[in-house]
Structure formats: C-alpha cells, structure tokens
Design a protein around this motif. Structure first.
Motif, PDB file in Angstrom:
ATOM      1  N   LYS A 136      14.612  12.020   7.936  1.00 64.89           N
ATOM      2  CA  LYS A 136      13.494  12.733   8.315  1.00 64.89           C
ATOM      3  C   LYS A 136      12.237  11.840   8.791  1.00 64.89           C
ATOM      4  O   LYS A 136      12.330  10.673   8.492  1.00 64.89           O
ATOM      5  CB  LYS A 136      12.866  13.538   6.728  1.00 64.89           C
ATOM      6  N   THR A 137      11.465  12.533   9.284  1.00 68.15           N
ATOM      7  CA  THR A 137       9.943  11.950  10.025  1.00 68.15           C
ATOM      8  C   THR A 137       8.984  12.131   8.946  1.00 68.15           C
ATOM      9  O   THR A 137       8.560  13.445   8.696  1.00 68.15           O
ATOM     10  CB  THR A 137       9.862  12.346  11.120  1.00 68.15           C
ATOM     11  N   ILE A 138       8.365  10.910   8.491  1.00 73.24           N
ATOM     12  CA  ILE A 138       7.495  10.806   7.258  1.00 73.24           C
ATOM     13  C   ILE A 138       5.924  10.798   7.937  1.00 73.24           C
ATOM     14  O   ILE A 138       5.702   9.854   8.873  1.00 73.24           O
ATOM     15  CB  ILE A 138       7.707   9.660   6.321  1.00 73.24           C
ATOM     16  N   ALA A 139       5.093  11.239   7.437  1.00 73.72           N
ATOM     17  CA  ALA A 139       3.466  10.955   7.546  1.00 73.72           C
ATOM     18  C   ALA A 139       3.034  10.401   5.961  1.00 73.72           C
ATOM     19  O   ALA A 139       3.167  11.298   5.110  1.00 73.72           O
ATOM     20  CB  ALA A 139       2.800  12.230   8.122  1.00 73.72           C
ATOM     21  N   ASP A 140       2.533   9.327   6.032  1.00 70.41           N
ATOM     22  CA  ASP A 140       2.014   8.740   5.067  1.00 70.41           C
ATOM     23  C   ASP A 140       0.356   8.567   5.194  1.00 70.41           C
ATOM     24  O   ASP A 140      -0.138   7.780   5.871  1.00 70.41           O
ATOM     25  CB  ASP A 140       2.475   7.292   4.674  1.00 70.41           C
ATOM     26  N   LEU A 141      -0.462   9.698   5.113  1.00 69.85           N
ATOM     27  CA  LEU A 141      -1.948   9.506   4.995  1.00 69.85           C
ATOM     28  C   LEU A 141      -2.503   9.118   3.910  1.00 69.85           C
ATOM     29  O   LEU A 141      -2.356   9.103   2.749  1.00 69.85           O
ATOM     30  CB  LEU A 141      -2.281  11.040   5.276  1.00 69.85           C
ATOM     31  N   PHE A 142      -3.734   8.417   4.279  1.00 74.42           N
ATOM     32  CA  PHE A 142      -4.571   7.617   3.234  1.00 74.42           C
ATOM     33  C   PHE A 142      -3.467   6.725   2.631  1.00 74.42           C
ATOM     34  O   PHE A 142      -3.543   6.722   1.225  1.00 74.42           O
ATOM     35  CB  PHE A 142      -4.985   8.868   2.195  1.00 74.42           C
ATOM     36  N   ALA A 143      -2.827   6.012   3.531  1.00 69.21           N
ATOM     37  CA  ALA A 143      -1.742   5.468   2.902  1.00 69.21           C
ATOM     38  C   ALA A 143      -1.979   4.236   1.984  1.00 69.21           C
ATOM     39  O   ALA A 143      -1.106   3.979   1.272  1.00 69.21           O
ATOM     40  CB  ALA A 143      -0.833   4.760   4.334  1.00 69.21           C
ATOM     41  N   GLY A 144      -3.217   3.529   2.027  1.00 74.57           N
ATOM     42  CA  GLY A 144      -3.376   2.736   1.242  1.00 74.57           C
ATOM     43  C   GLY A 144      -2.547   1.258   1.172  1.00 74.57           C
ATOM     44  O   GLY A 144      -2.717   0.415   2.012  1.00 74.57           O
ATOM     45  N   THR A 145      -1.439   1.246   0.413  1.00 77.88           N
ATOM     46  CA  THR A 145      -0.307   0.004   0.679  1.00 77.88           C
ATOM     47  C   THR A 145       0.754   0.544   1.341  1.00 77.88           C
ATOM     48  O   THR A 145       1.636  -0.491   1.681  1.00 77.88           O
ATOM     49  CB  THR A 145       0.094  -0.250  -0.818  1.00 77.88           C
ATOM     50  N   GLY A 146       0.869   1.663   1.620  1.00 73.83           N
ATOM     51  CA  GLY A 146       1.959   2.203   2.470  1.00 73.83           C
ATOM     52  C   GLY A 146       3.385   2.663   1.610  1.00 73.83           C
ATOM     53  O   GLY A 146       4.337   2.872   2.061  1.00 73.83           O
ATOM     54  N   GLN A 147       2.896   2.689   0.248  1.00 79.21           N
ATOM     55  CA  GLN A 147       4.162   2.587  -0.710  1.00 79.21           C
ATOM     56  C   GLN A 147       5.119   4.027  -0.616  1.00 79.21           C
ATOM     57  O   GLN A 147       6.098   3.910  -0.850  1.00 79.21           O
ATOM     58  CB  GLN A 147       3.921   2.288  -2.121  1.00 79.21           C
ATOM     59  N   LEU A 148       4.486   4.967  -0.571  1.00 76.29           N
ATOM     60  CA  LEU A 148       5.069   6.241  -0.442  1.00 76.29           C
ATOM     61  C   LEU A 148       5.855   6.267   0.731  1.00 76.29           C
ATOM     62  O   LEU A 148       7.242   6.779   0.746  1.00 76.29           O
ATOM     63  CB  LEU A 148       4.196   7.554  -0.537  1.00 76.29           C
ATOM     64  N   GLY A 149       5.155   6.064   2.029  1.00 73.85           N
ATOM     65  CA  GLY A 149       5.914   6.010   3.124  1.00 73.85           C
ATOM     66  C   GLY A 149       7.273   5.075   3.180  1.00 73.85           C
ATOM     67  O   GLY A 149       8.436   5.304   3.785  1.00 73.85           O
ATOM     68  N   LEU A 150       7.106   3.919   2.461  1.00 77.74           N
ATOM     69  CA  LEU A 150       8.046   2.858   2.385  1.00 77.74           C
ATOM     70  C   LEU A 150       9.159   3.146   1.370  1.00 77.74           C
ATOM     71  O   LEU A 150      10.395   3.100   1.743  1.00 77.74           O
ATOM     72  CB  LEU A 150       7.438   1.457   1.847  1.00 77.74           C
ATOM     73  N   GLU A 151       8.844   3.971   0.444  1.00 75.66           N
ATOM     74  CA  GLU A 151      10.041   4.323  -0.616  1.00 75.66           C
ATOM     75  C   GLU A 151      10.741   5.431   0.260  1.00 75.66           C
ATOM     76  O   GLU A 151      12.013   5.451   0.111  1.00 75.66           O
ATOM     77  CB  GLU A 151       9.234   5.127  -1.634  1.00 75.66           C
ATOM     78  N   ALA A 152      10.112   6.080   1.001  1.00 78.85           N
ATOM     79  CA  ALA A 152      10.766   7.059   1.757  1.00 78.85           C
ATOM     80  C   ALA A 152      11.796   6.521   2.725  1.00 78.85           C
ATOM     81  O   ALA A 152      13.143   7.006   2.924  1.00 78.85           O
ATOM     82  CB  ALA A 152       9.951   8.270   2.522  1.00 78.85           C
ATOM     83  N   LEU A 153      11.424   5.552   3.501  1.00 74.85           N
ATOM     84  CA  LEU A 153      12.281   4.623   4.208  1.00 74.85           C
ATOM     85  C   LEU A 153      13.333   4.096   3.454  1.00 74.85           C
ATOM     86  O   LEU A 153      14.417   4.257   4.059  1.00 74.85           O
ATOM     87  CB  LEU A 153      11.413   3.785   4.925  1.00 74.85           C
TER      88      LEU A 153
END
Length: 195
Positions: free
Chosen positions: A45-62
């Motif tokens: 899936k393609t992810i958007a991590d908004l207000f990403a901060g450290t990016g941890q949610l998008g990185l967890e998804a990757l």
C-alpha cells in the motif's frame, strides 16, 4: 522508540527533543495497537504519514510491506530526524519527505494514498481540517488512522469515509475511518489495486 516488526524489526529510531507538551511521540503500545488493527491491510500500500514527527508510523508501515510512504512535517528538526530514521531503516528508495504542513502537502501532492496516519499536536483542533483536505487524496478502500486526545470530538463521517472503530489507550484515542462508498457524481478516486 523502535520498529516493532517486519524487515526493519528492532531498528532504533531517533526521537525528537521538545519541551512542548502538545508534541509527543506515539508510544510503542499505541503504535502496536494501531498496527494490530490494520495488520492485514498494509502490504503493497501507499502511505501518507502527516504531522510525521519522527516518521515512525510510516516507517513501521514500510517495515510491514507497504510499497511507498510520503512523510510531511513543517518542523525543520522533524524533517532532519525523519530523513535520518529512513536511512537507519534502509527505506530511502521507498520514501518521500516534504517539509510542508499537512494542509500544504495535500494541496501540492498528486499522489493518492491507501492508508493515511494523522497524529497532529494535541489541542489545536487539526483533525477535522486535515481530514477535509485529505479525503480527495484517498484511494478507494482507503483507511485513515487518527491519533488524538480523548477530548477531541471526531465526526462520524467525512465525505465517503466513516468511523470503523475508536480505540481508547489512556489519554489517547485511535479513530480509524474507512471508505464506505461514494454517491453518484462525487469525485472519482484512483483505485490502487495492483496486479
């Protein structure tokens, strides 16, 4: 703060240093609850991590098999940390970082997202405004995960997205919206069904 599972499991992530109480990293227990709720919907899936901060949610998804992640934050410190964390996890080729606010990023991007994470600073009522801008950039069957304080009142629906479930974790609530179908003549969304 670390990646919980997947190809980058156990990788430690660099954290933000801030005295601002409205800015706080997602606790590992909350992150685990988020991904338990959507664990079968992340791969490819393609992810958007908004207000990403450290990016941890998008990185967890990757780490769990997402194909691409877009990170947006308007803090220069956050952008530097996101880029460092992407490199630590080995996801440079799958990530795009924008030093823009969530609303500015959503106005500029041409991407469509299968899963979006919204984790804005608390107390600023950013969820509703961001959801209204985000909905047109979501693909069919998309999922939006909002992390917010318990006092934040979320609407039952935004456009073609309705609340699937809200989870309570102490002072934090997780509200998940899912696509439920469009009325005739609404904006046609790009389907991201892959072969």
């Amino acid at each position: 703060m670390r990646i919980i599972t997947g190809t980058a499991r156990g990788r430690k992530l660099k954290a933000l240093k801030s005295d601002d109480a409205s800015i706080r990293p997602t606790a590992d227990s909350v992150k685990e609850a988020i991904f338990n709720a959507i664990q079968f919907e992340v791969e490819n899936k393609t992810i958007a991590d908004l207000f990403a901060g450290t990016g941890q949610l998008g990185l967890e998804a990757l780490s769990r098999g997402a194909s691409r992640a877009y990170f947006a934050d308007n803090s220069a410190e956050s952008i530097n940390i996101i880029r460092e964390n992407i490199k630590r996890c080995g996801f440079t080729e799958k990530a795009e970082v924008s030093s823009l606010s969530a609303s500015a990023f959503l106005k500029k991007t041409t991407a469509f997202f299968d899963i979006a994470f919204l984790d804005p600073p608390y107390g600023l009522d950013l969820i509703s405004r961001t959801l209204n801008a985000l909905i047109p950039r979501m693909s069919e069957n998309g999922i939006i995960v909002c992390e917010h304080e318990k006092e934040c009142k979320t609407k039952e629906d935004y456009g073609d997205f309705k609340i699937r479930k809200t989870y309570n974790h102490g002072k934090t609530n997780i509200t998940i919206y899912e696509y439920v179908g469009a009325e005739p003549c609404t904006l046609q969304r790009q389907s991201t069904v892959r072969p």
